[in-house]
Write a protein that holds these residues in place. Sequence first.
Motif, short mmCIF file in Angstrom:
data_model
loop_
_atom_site.label_atom_id
_atom_site.label_comp_id
_atom_site.label_asym_id
_atom_site.label_seq_id
_atom_site.Cartn_x
_atom_site.Cartn_y
_atom_site.Cartn_z
N ALA A 62 97.39 3.01 37.55
CA ALA A 62 97.60 3.17 36.98
C ALA A 62 96.86 4.51 36.65
N TRP A 63 95.86 4.08 36.69
CA TRP A 63 95.44 5.80 36.76
C TRP A 63 95.32 6.73 38.29
N GLN A 64 95.09 6.25 39.48
CA GLN A 64 94.76 7.15 40.38
C GLN A 64 96.98 7.17 40.65
N ASP A 65 97.41 6.41 40.00
CA ASP A 65 99.00 7.22 40.60
C ASP A 65 99.43 8.22 39.23
N ALA A 66 99.18 8.92 38.97
CA ALA A 66 98.88 9.69 38.33
C ALA A 66 97.90 11.21 38.06
N ARG A 67 97.00 11.90 37.00
CA ARG A 67 96.41 12.82 37.31
C ARG A 67 95.27 11.65 36.88
N ILE A 68 94.55 11.94 38.27
CA ILE A 68 92.77 11.44 38.29
C ILE A 68 92.15 12.37 37.37
N ARG A 69 92.35 12.02 35.91
CA ARG A 69 91.60 12.46 34.56
C ARG A 69 90.34 11.69 34.64
N LYS A 70 89.32 13.06 34.56
CA LYS A 70 87.66 12.25 34.11
C LYS A 70 87.26 12.90 33.15
N VAL A 71 86.46 12.69 32.71
CA VAL A 71 85.15 12.99 31.17
C VAL A 71 83.76 12.49 31.67
N VAL A 72 83.36 13.46 31.19
CA VAL A 72 81.98 13.56 31.35
C VAL A 72 81.59 13.67 29.98
N ARG A 73 80.30 12.50 29.56
CA ARG A 73 80.04 12.22 28.20
C ARG A 73 78.19 12.74 28.00
N ARG A 74 77.59 12.97 27.59
CA ARG A 74 76.11 12.25 27.51
C ARG A 74 75.46 11.19 26.47
#
Length: 235
Positions: A62-74
């Motif tokens: 489902a993720w790769q069929d759209a925007r491969i959105r990634k968020v980086v947190r610390r």
Amino acid sequence: MAVRPGRLAPVDEYVLTLVVRVEKQARPGQTEALETAARAVLAILADERSAGEGEWAEAMRAWQDARIRKVVRRARAAEWRRAEALPGITVKGADATEDGASAVEVRVFPPVPLDAVPKDLTKLQVTGTDFEDPEALPEVEPRTPVLWINPGLDMSSGKAMAQCGHAAHLAWLALSPAARKEWMATDFALAVRTATPERWQQLLTIGLPVVQDAGFTEIAPGSRTVIADHPQLRR
């Protein structure tokens, strides 16, 4: 966020979260953090739980069929321990010693809908991920895949980590199954470097995967951020 051409967003937009460990007295080096984030993305793409009938497979599709959105947190201390308790994969920097100690640790979590990110992750800060390299970078070994950063952009370390993750992801999608296995066998060896303006322009002409950012944070929409220069993708 990287956009894959020809894809439409599903009803639920999915996001993959990366958490970098940042202790008070142990901040990661910039390049090692970028490289470890990219390797973490590759690790979850290659994991058996992400394929076939694996427990993460449906979410990954489902993720790769759209925007491969990634968020980086610390995270640090108790925050990091709570993050480690959630399903995911921890990747250590290439400088890890035999006992597993490393100056860099990044944990990657399977994608979930935006409104379903675990509270122990949403509470973590996105800002504050600005790192520096403690010394000059070594020469890149021959045949090592390189993720080249656009020299004309100013990105925070967290933003750059996400962009390098996108670039590694696009390279993975472009590789043959045999090439993927070879990369896995090296523990996803790669390097991240900032291109010179001349090299950047030359790389743009040879058909390598290029991350084009949607421009929701820090940089203008359509900015080309990172080029994935894998030896087996050169034409």
